[in-house]
Design a protein around this motif. Structure first.
Motif, PDB file in Angstrom:
ATOM      1  N   PRO A 106      84.584  12.173  76.467  1.00 44.17           N
ATOM      2  CA  PRO A 106      85.662  12.676  75.597  1.00 44.17           C
ATOM      3  C   PRO A 106      85.588  14.179  75.312  1.00 44.17           C
ATOM      4  N   LEU A 107      84.388  14.710  75.137  1.00 41.42           N
ATOM      5  CA  LEU A 107      84.273  16.130  74.811  1.00 41.42           C
ATOM      6  C   LEU A 107      84.743  17.023  75.962  1.00 41.42           C
ATOM      7  N   SER A 108      84.670  16.509  77.189  1.00 46.15           N
ATOM      8  CA  SER A 108      85.130  17.296  78.341  1.00 46.15           C
ATOM      9  C   SER A 108      86.624  17.580  78.263  1.00 46.15           C
ATOM     10  N   PHE A 109      87.354  16.749  77.505  1.00 48.17           N
ATOM     11  CA  PHE A 109      88.795  16.949  77.409  1.00 48.17           C
ATOM     12  C   PHE A 109      89.135  18.273  76.728  1.00 48.17           C
ATOM     13  N   LEU A 110      88.231  18.784  75.896  1.00 48.37           N
ATOM     14  CA  LEU A 110      88.500  20.075  75.249  1.00 48.37           C
ATOM     15  C   LEU A 110      88.662  21.175  76.298  1.00 48.37           C
ATOM     16  N   SER A 111      87.833  21.140  77.331  1.00 50.51           N
ATOM     17  CA  SER A 111      87.962  22.123  78.412  1.00 50.51           C
ATOM     18  C   SER A 111      89.259  21.913  79.175  1.00 50.51           C
ATOM     19  N   GLU A 112      89.604  20.635  79.441  1.00 49.16           N
ATOM     20  CA  GLU A 112      90.855  20.341  80.141  1.00 49.16           C
ATOM     21  C   GLU A 112      92.053  20.813  79.331  1.00 49.16           C
ATOM     22  N   LEU A 113      91.989  20.580  78.014  1.00 51.66           N
ATOM     23  CA  LEU A 113      93.089  20.987  77.143  1.00 51.66           C
ATOM     24  C   LEU A 113      93.238  22.500  77.131  1.00 51.66           C
ATOM     25  N   GLN A 114      92.108  23.221  77.113  1.00 52.66           N
ATOM     26  CA  GLN A 114      92.226  24.676  77.133  1.00 52.66           C
ATOM     27  C   GLN A 114      92.742  25.165  78.484  1.00 52.66           C
ATOM     28  N   ASP A 115      92.390  24.473  79.563  1.00 56.10           N
ATOM     29  CA  ASP A 115      92.971  24.812  80.868  1.00 56.10           C
ATOM     30  C   ASP A 115      94.498  24.716  80.804  1.00 56.10           C
ATOM     31  N   PHE A 116      94.981  23.651  80.162  1.00 57.23           N
ATOM     32  CA  PHE A 116      96.424  23.452  80.015  1.00 57.23           C
ATOM     33  C   PHE A 116      97.038  24.561  79.154  1.00 57.23           C
ATOM     34  N   ILE A 117      96.343  24.921  78.071  1.00 54.57           N
ATOM     35  CA  ILE A 117      96.826  25.974  77.184  1.00 54.57           C
ATOM     36  C   ILE A 117      96.885  27.312  77.929  1.00 54.57           C
ATOM     37  N   GLU A 118      95.868  27.579  78.756  1.00 52.84           N
ATOM     38  CA  GLU A 118      95.868  28.814  79.543  1.00 52.84           C
ATOM     39  C   GLU A 118      97.055  28.850  80.508  1.00 52.84           C
ATOM     40  N   LYS A 119      97.382  27.687  81.072  1.00 53.46           N
ATOM     41  CA  LYS A 119      98.541  27.615  81.959  1.00 53.46           C
ATOM     42  C   LYS A 119      99.821  27.917  81.191  1.00 53.46           C
ATOM     43  N   ARG A 120      99.919  27.387  79.976  1.00 53.95           N
ATOM     44  CA  ARG A 120     101.059  27.701  79.121  1.00 53.95           C
ATOM     45  C   ARG A 120     101.133  29.206  78.858  1.00 53.95           C
ATOM     46  N   HIS A 121      99.975  29.818  78.650  1.00 51.85           N
ATOM     47  CA  HIS A 121      99.922  31.253  78.372  1.00 51.85           C
ATOM     48  C   HIS A 121     100.415  32.066  79.568  1.00 51.85           C
ATOM     49  N   GLU A 122     100.104  31.581  80.762  1.00 52.71           N
ATOM     50  CA  GLU A 122     100.528  32.277  81.973  1.00 52.71           C
ATOM     51  C   GLU A 122     102.032  32.096  82.238  1.00 52.71           C
ATOM     52  N   GLU A 123     102.517  30.877  82.028  1.00 56.19           N
ATOM     53  CA  GLU A 123     103.903  30.564  82.406  1.00 56.19           C
ATOM     54  C   GLU A 123     104.898  30.760  81.271  1.00 56.19           C
ATOM     55  N   MET A 124     104.441  30.592  80.030  1.00 55.73           N
ATOM     56  CA  MET A 124     105.283  30.755  78.829  1.00 55.73           C
ATOM     57  C   MET A 124     106.619  30.019  78.965  1.00 55.73           C
ATOM     58  N   PRO A 125     106.590  28.693  79.192  1.00 56.35           N
ATOM     59  CA  PRO A 125     107.848  27.956  79.352  1.00 56.35           C
ATOM     60  C   PRO A 125     108.641  27.887  78.043  1.00 56.35           C
ATOM     61  N   GLU A 126     109.940  27.937  78.150  1.00 58.48           N
ATOM     62  CA  GLU A 126     110.803  27.853  76.974  1.00 58.48           C
ATOM     63  C   GLU A 126     110.713  26.441  76.373  1.00 58.48           C
ATOM     64  N   GLY A 127     110.811  26.388  75.055  1.00 60.38           N
ATOM     65  CA  GLY A 127     110.799  25.109  74.362  1.00 60.38           C
ATOM     66  C   GLY A 127     109.416  24.566  74.073  1.00 60.38           C
ATOM     67  N   SER A 128     108.389  25.273  74.486  1.00 59.78           N
ATOM     68  CA  SER A 128     107.020  24.821  74.256  1.00 59.78           C
ATOM     69  C   SER A 128     106.492  25.366  72.936  1.00 59.78           C
ATOM     70  N   TYR A 129     105.883  24.497  72.134  1.00 56.25           N
ATOM     71  CA  TYR A 129     105.289  24.930  70.870  1.00 56.25           C
ATOM     72  C   TYR A 129     104.164  25.927  71.116  1.00 56.25           C
ATOM     73  N   THR A 130     103.394  25.685  72.181  1.00 57.73           N
ATOM     74  CA  THR A 130     102.296  26.598  72.512  1.00 57.73           C
ATOM     75  C   THR A 130     102.821  27.980  72.867  1.00 57.73           C
ATOM     76  N   THR A 131     103.913  28.035  73.608  1.00 55.54           N
ATOM     77  CA  THR A 131     104.551  29.311  73.929  1.00 55.54           C
ATOM     78  C   THR A 131     104.931  30.051  72.655  1.00 55.54           C
ATOM     79  N   LYS A 132     105.495  29.322  71.702  1.00 55.81           N
ATOM     80  CA  LYS A 132     105.890  29.931  70.427  1.00 55.81           C
ATOM     81  C   LYS A 132     104.689  30.532  69.713  1.00 55.81           C
ATOM     82  N   LEU A 133     103.562  29.822  69.735  1.00 58.25           N
ATOM     83  CA  LEU A 133     102.356  30.344  69.084  1.00 58.25           C
ATOM     84  C   LEU A 133     101.920  31.653  69.733  1.00 58.25           C
ATOM     85  N   PHE A 134     101.945  31.698  71.059  1.00 59.56           N
ATOM     86  CA  PHE A 134     101.541  32.932  71.748  1.00 59.56           C
ATOM     87  C   PHE A 134     102.503  34.080  71.429  1.00 59.56           C
ATOM     88  N   ARG A 135     103.781  33.773  71.356  1.00 58.48           N
ATOM     89  CA  ARG A 135     104.760  34.814  71.048  1.00 58.48           C
ATOM     90  C   ARG A 135     104.650  35.296  69.606  1.00 58.48           C
TER      91      ARG A 135
END
Length: 215
Positions: A106-135
């Motif tokens: 289960p703890l390995s998922f934290l790394s997977e989740l951050q990988d996903f967050i980093e992808k959001r940071h790179e792509e900044m898709p519209e409508g994403s809550y994570t994108t809004k946080l970065f902006r």
């Protein structure tokens, strides 16, 4: 490097590892023909010592091993085969040939989740809550993390265990977003905690601080 098939009469051990969970699934043997067929088809093929023939894992059961990579060890006589398993690996129906369940810790998922967050940071898709946080920027991210931490404290002192887990999850998620924005990883936090686990950590920290103040 060249694989040395001569040490074991034309065969080399092939350790099969799930590329995602890192669990060892099975041990087989390959000759040059099995190795080349694995490379060409993308499905792991072995040499059967009992039947004296090639066999591709899953050719009858459908539970094949999708090849990701093959690496040679330092003596050039053992392969580490990283795969994506499609179905149970063992002929008995278990995930591994040791009867283990092939699950990601289960703890390995934290790394997977951050990988996903980093992808959001790179792509900044519209409508994403994570994108809004970065902006919104680091200051607002830090403020949001503080709010989630406060809600976690409230649930710990006056709420239920279920709500505590829920709020702690929110807090960790926002921490991962903040770390990503600052160019850091959750593994950096884990390394810091591991250093602090050293019984002499506080002594070393004070010594380093004292040495710094003398410069």
């Amino acid at each position: 490097m060249t694989i040395d098939f001569n040490k074991m009469g034309g065969l080399v051990p092939a350790i099969v590892q799930d590329v995602q969970t890192k669990n060892v699934l099975m041990l087989g043997f390959m000759n040059e023909e099995a190795y080349e067929k694995t490379r060409q088809t993308g499905r792991v093929t072995f040499w059967s010592r009992t039947r004296n023939t090639l066999w591709t894992k899953g050719e009858t059961s459908g539970n094949y091993l999708e090849l990701v990579s093959m690496d040679i060890d330092c003596d050039n006589d053992t392969l580490l085969v990283k795969v994506i398993p499609h179905g149970p690996t063992c002929h008995t129906g278990t995930d591994t040939c040791w009867g283990e369940t092939n699950e990601t810790p289960p703890l390995s998922f934290l790394s997977e989740l951050q990988d996903f967050i980093e992808k959001r940071h790179e792509e900044m898709p519209e409508g994403s809550y994570t994108t809004k946080l970065f902006r919104d920027g680091v200051n607002k991210m830090a403020q949001k993390l503080g709010e989630e931490a406060l809600e976690t404290v409230i649930e710990a002192t006056n709420g239920s265990n279920d709500k505590l887990i829920y709020e702690a999850s929110d807090m960790l998620y926002h921490l991962l977003v903040l770390l990503t924005a600052k160019g850091m990883r959750i593994e950096d936090v884990a390394l810091e905690l591991r250093k602090r686990h050293d019984p002499n950590w506080d002594k070393k920290r004070r010594e380093a601080k004292a040495a710094g103040s003398m410069k």
